[in-house]
Write an enzyme that holds these catalytic residues in place. Structure first.
Site, PDB file in Angstrom:
ATOM      1  N   GLY A 187       0.865  -1.012   0.097  1.00  0.00           N
ATOM      2  CA  GLY A 187      -0.055   0.230   0.411  1.00  0.00           C
ATOM      3  C   GLY A 187       0.750   1.535  -0.134  1.00  0.00           C
ATOM      4  N   ASN A 188       0.169   2.195   0.386  1.00  0.00           N
ATOM      5  CA  ASN A 188       0.434   3.613   0.109  1.00  0.00           C
ATOM      6  C   ASN A 188      -0.292   4.744   1.218  1.00  0.00           C
ATOM      7  OD1 ASN A 188      -1.338   5.661  -1.039  1.00  0.00           O
ATOM      8  ND2 ASN A 188      -1.300   4.267  -2.649  1.00  0.00           N
ATOM      9  N   ARG A 189       1.046   5.870   1.479  1.00  0.00           N
ATOM     10  CA  ARG A 189       0.899   6.621   2.749  1.00  0.00           C
ATOM     11  C   ARG A 189      -0.536   7.683   2.619  1.00  0.00           C
ATOM     12  NH1 ARG A 189       6.044   9.214   3.982  1.00  0.00           N
ATOM     13  NH2 ARG A 189       5.034  10.154   4.955  1.00  0.00           N
ATOM     14  N   SER A 190      -0.861   7.504   1.387  1.00  0.00           N
ATOM     15  CA  SER A 190      -2.155   8.074   1.444  1.00  0.00           C
ATOM     16  C   SER A 190      -3.592   8.472   2.063  1.00  0.00           C
ATOM     17  CB  SER A 190      -2.636   8.410  -0.418  1.00  0.00           C
ATOM     18  OG  SER A 190      -3.515   8.638  -0.814  1.00  0.00           O
TER      19      SER A 190
END
Ligand code: CTP
Ligand code: CA
Length: 227
Positions: A33-36
């Site tokens: 995943g990512n930190r958005s």
């Protein structure tokens, strides 16, 4: 909302907004995943609702509360494939798309249906990733009357990269964000963005709260749709 005038209103307009990060599963208990946080997308949703629009929000993983409003439909998704399918389904009936989601560029080539176990003595683990579809470019290639706005998060050569994305994805606007700057990008409440649109010089906006950026982006779309 006091600055809303006739040309910034979006009554009887339908906006599609994507927000948050997509997650790509590796096995039943793990994902990439990512930190958005989804802050920018949600700020745009709020601004569009305040301007009178009907809004469809496709939300991936977000760390902010999603608004509840009679003119808002929220669809939750996890993966990029799910976000693409939801965006394509909504696309034919909307007037504008704002692609604020942080879409995973790659996903694991295979998803294990059982939890991946460490092997005895195993000191390294390699994951093969395959490219995800580009949602913005897919919609851009199919657009008829829709106005399409995308984002570009860059750490270097901001304008060159953003300009390339504007052309390659057939976007009407790219909101370029230098995420190496302290006041801009992931997790902070403010952004200093530059707006790119075909046949116009890039326009650098001052450092603003994400909510104010949201209001200004919605005003841009409203003025464009009023033409
Ligand atoms: N985007 C998308 N689908 C993808 C990747 C990105 O729709 N698979 C959209 C994003 O939502 C954003 C824009 O494209 O509006 C630019 O995203 P960004 O990550 O900055 O650009 P990429 O084209 O993915 O290029 P790179 O990450 O290599 O800079
Ligand atoms: Ca990317």
């Amino acid at each position: 909302t006091t600055f809303l005038t006739a040309s910034t209103r979006l009554a009887n307009r339908h906006l599609l907004v994507t927000a948050g990060g997509t997650r790509e599963p590796l096995d039943p208990v793990r994902y990439i995943g990512n930190r958005s946080s989804g802050k920018m997308g949600v700020a745009i949703v709020k601004a569009a609702l305040a301007a009178g629009a009907k809004v469809t929000l496709i939300a991936g993983s977000v760390q902010v509360a999603l608004p509840i409003h009679p003119r808002l439909t929220v669809q939750r998704v996890t993966t990029t494939a799910e976000m693409l399918a939801a965006a394509q389904a909504a696309f034919p009936t909307v007037d504008a798309v704002v692609m604020a989601a942080a879409v995973a560029d790659f996903r694991p080539a295979t998803i294990s249906d059982q939890k991946i176990k460490k092997q005895a003595g195993q000191e390294a683990f390699t994951v093969q990733l395959v490219k995800n579809p580009d949602i913005l470019a897919t919609l851009g290639a199919k657009k008829t009357t829709q106005v399409i706005m995308g984002f570009a998060a860059e750490t270097n050569d901001l304008l060159a990269h953003a300009k390339e994305k504007l052309a390659k994805k057939h976007a009407d606007y790219i909101v370029a964000n230098d995420v190496s700057q302290a006041g801009s990008g992931f997790g902070v409440a403010t952004d200093q963005v530059t707006i790119l649109t075909p046949d116009q010089a890039p326009q650098a906006w001052p450092l603003l709260t994400k909510q104010e950026v949201g209001h200004r982006l919605v005003a841009l779309l409203a003025a464009r749709l009023a033409k």
